[in-house]
Design a protein around this motif. Structure first.
Motif, PDB file in Angstrom:
ATOM      1  N   PRO A 108       0.824  -1.214   0.000  1.00 58.21           N
ATOM      2  CA  PRO A 108       0.000   0.000   0.000  1.00 58.21           C
ATOM      3  C   PRO A 108       0.861   1.268   0.000  1.00 58.21           C
ATOM      4  N   GLU A 109       0.324   2.320  -0.626  1.00 57.35           N
ATOM      5  CA  GLU A 109       1.055   3.588  -0.680  1.00 57.35           C
ATOM      6  C   GLU A 109       1.176   4.216   0.699  1.00 57.35           C
ATOM      7  N   ALA A 110       0.181   3.975   1.554  1.00 58.95           N
ATOM      8  CA  ALA A 110       0.211   4.506   2.912  1.00 58.95           C
ATOM      9  C   ALA A 110      -0.542   3.564   3.838  1.00 58.95           C
ATOM     10  N   VAL A 111       0.024   3.355   5.015  1.00 61.93           N
ATOM     11  CA  VAL A 111      -0.619   2.568   6.059  1.00 61.93           C
ATOM     12  C   VAL A 111      -0.838   3.517   7.230  1.00 61.93           C
ATOM     13  N   PHE A 112      -2.095   3.812   7.537  1.00 56.49           N
ATOM     14  CA  PHE A 112      -2.437   4.686   8.655  1.00 56.49           C
ATOM     15  C   PHE A 112      -2.844   3.811   9.833  1.00 56.49           C
ATOM     16  N   VAL A 113      -2.180   3.998  10.964  1.00 51.60           N
ATOM     17  CA  VAL A 113      -2.523   3.268  12.181  1.00 51.60           C
ATOM     18  C   VAL A 113      -2.950   4.300  13.211  1.00 51.60           C
ATOM     19  N   ILE A 114      -4.157   4.143  13.710  1.00 46.53           N
ATOM     20  CA  ILE A 114      -4.664   5.066  14.714  1.00 46.53           C
ATOM     21  C   ILE A 114      -4.817   4.287  16.009  1.00 46.53           C
ATOM     22  N   THR A 115      -4.095   4.700  17.041  1.00 50.39           N
ATOM     23  CA  THR A 115      -3.957   3.905  18.252  1.00 50.39           C
ATOM     24  C   THR A 115      -3.506   4.766  19.419  1.00 50.39           C
ATOM     25  N   ASP A 116      -3.416   4.135  20.592  1.00 55.43           N
ATOM     26  CA  ASP A 116      -2.824   4.826  21.731  1.00 55.43           C
ATOM     27  C   ASP A 116      -1.327   4.525  21.831  1.00 55.43           C
ATOM     28  N   GLY A 117      -0.831   3.596  20.994  1.00 57.78           N
ATOM     29  CA  GLY A 117       0.593   3.279  20.945  1.00 57.78           C
ATOM     30  C   GLY A 117       1.005   2.105  21.815  1.00 57.78           C
ATOM     31  N   PHE A 118       0.142   1.659  22.697  1.00 61.56           N
ATOM     32  CA  PHE A 118       0.466   0.537  23.566  1.00 61.56           C
ATOM     33  C   PHE A 118       0.206  -0.762  22.818  1.00 61.56           C
ATOM     34  N   GLY A 119       1.233  -1.609  22.689  1.00 63.72           N
ATOM     35  CA  GLY A 119       1.089  -2.869  21.976  1.00 63.72           C
ATOM     36  C   GLY A 119       2.417  -3.581  21.899  1.00 63.72           C
ATOM     37  N   THR A 120       2.567  -4.402  20.870  1.00 60.90           N
ATOM     38  CA  THR A 120       3.817  -5.133  20.661  1.00 60.90           C
ATOM     39  C   THR A 120       4.594  -4.482  19.518  1.00 60.90           C
ATOM     40  N   PRO A 121       5.913  -4.613  19.517  1.00 63.72           N
ATOM     41  CA  PRO A 121       6.707  -4.023  18.438  1.00 63.72           C
ATOM     42  C   PRO A 121       6.359  -4.618  17.067  1.00 63.72           C
ATOM     43  N   VAL A 122       6.560  -3.816  16.027  1.00 64.41           N
ATOM     44  CA  VAL A 122       6.304  -4.251  14.660  1.00 64.41           C
ATOM     45  C   VAL A 122       7.492  -3.850  13.796  1.00 64.41           C
ATOM     46  N   LYS A 123       7.795  -4.667  12.789  1.00 63.75           N
ATOM     47  CA  LYS A 123       8.880  -4.362  11.852  1.00 63.75           C
ATOM     48  C   LYS A 123       8.296  -4.370  10.446  1.00 63.75           C
ATOM     49  N   PRO A 124       7.743  -3.238  10.006  1.00 62.20           N
ATOM     50  CA  PRO A 124       7.168  -3.184   8.652  1.00 62.20           C
ATOM     51  C   PRO A 124       8.247  -3.302   7.578  1.00 62.20           C
ATOM     52  N   GLU A 125       7.855  -3.890   6.459  1.00 63.56           N
ATOM     53  CA  GLU A 125       8.769  -3.981   5.310  1.00 63.56           C
ATOM     54  C   GLU A 125       9.125  -2.581   4.813  1.00 63.56           C
ATOM     55  N   LYS A 126       8.138  -1.681   4.817  1.00 61.07           N
ATOM     56  CA  LYS A 126       8.346  -0.315   4.333  1.00 61.07           C
ATOM     57  C   LYS A 126       7.882   0.674   5.395  1.00 61.07           C
ATOM     58  N   PRO A 127       8.681   0.877   6.440  1.00 60.39           N
ATOM     59  CA  PRO A 127       8.250   1.736   7.552  1.00 60.39           C
ATOM     60  C   PRO A 127       7.984   3.186   7.154  1.00 60.39           C
ATOM     61  N   ALA A 128       8.615   3.681   6.102  1.00 61.40           N
ATOM     62  CA  ALA A 128       8.382   5.066   5.676  1.00 61.40           C
ATOM     63  C   ALA A 128       6.961   5.278   5.156  1.00 61.40           C
ATOM     64  N   LYS A 129       6.270   4.192   4.815  1.00 64.51           N
ATOM     65  CA  LYS A 129       4.893   4.290   4.336  1.00 64.51           C
ATOM     66  C   LYS A 129       3.875   4.156   5.467  1.00 64.51           C
ATOM     67  N   TRP A 130       4.354   4.002   6.691  1.00 65.60           N
ATOM     68  CA  TRP A 130       3.474   3.868   7.848  1.00 65.60           C
ATOM     69  C   TRP A 130       3.339   5.221   8.538  1.00 65.60           C
ATOM     70  N   TYR A 131       2.093   5.580   8.824  1.00 64.64           N
ATOM     71  CA  TYR A 131       1.755   6.838   9.495  1.00 64.64           C
ATOM     72  C   TYR A 131       0.975   6.503  10.756  1.00 64.64           C
ATOM     73  N   TRP A 132       1.542   6.830  11.888  1.00 59.74           N
ATOM     74  CA  TRP A 132       0.926   6.533  13.175  1.00 59.74           C
ATOM     75  C   TRP A 132       0.278   7.795  13.724  1.00 59.74           C
TER      76      TRP A 132
END
Length: 156
Positions: A109-133
């Motif tokens: 995907p061109e952009a991955v938007f994650v809307i959260t409080d930030g509490f969870g487990t670590p993640v290692k995205p293939e393309k972290p620059a496309k992730w927007y928290w």
């Protein structure tokens, strides 16, 4: 457009112009996969999170809506149905994306938007620059530094 000064030069001479006009120009929509946290710690943010998701202009964004806790569920903005309500794990998001794009032979995907409080487990995205928290808190320890991080309150 042909410059008036060059009208008498004939039709077989091509000169560059200052402006090009594309007749079939259509703005390409940005493909956004939206992941809304539905864990127990975010259960009170339902309306706030949906309001943020619906703020994306339909003429600019093609939104694929999801919710997640320890697994990912597809949903829609129209239905506003949510699933989960357990703990929070961010790594199932990347696992879901990888499985979906492989199965359907799609690009990441061109952009991955994650809307959260930030509490969870670590993640290692293939393309972290496309992730927007978009965070409702300042908790950042599970989010890779290469990702784009914003405070949700700045967009409300």
């Amino acid at each position: 457009r042909l410059n008036r000064r060059f009208v008498t030069l004939g039709g077989d001479l091509i000169l560059p112009t200052d402006m090009e006009v594309e007749d079939d120009y259509e703005m390409k929509k940005i493909q956004v996969w939206f992941f809304q946290d539905t864990s127990g710690s975010c259960s009170g943010f339902r309306d706030r999170f949906f309001k943020a998701a619906m703020s994306l202009p339909e003429n600019r964004f093609d939104v694929k809506m999801h919710c997640f806790d320890t697994q990912v569920f597809e949903t829609t903005l129209e239905s506003k149905k949510l699933y989960g309500f357990g703990g929070t794990s961010f790594h199932p998001i990347e696992a879901y994306i990888q499985a979906y794009i492989k199965k359907n032979e799609l690009q990441y995907p061109e952009a991955v938007f994650v809307i959260t409080d930030g509490f969870g487990t670590p993640v290692k995205p293939e393309k972290p620059a496309k992730w927007y928290w978009f965070l409702s808190t300042n908790y950042l320890s599970c989010i890779p530094k290469e990702c784009n991080i914003f405070q949700l309150r700045d967009y409300e």
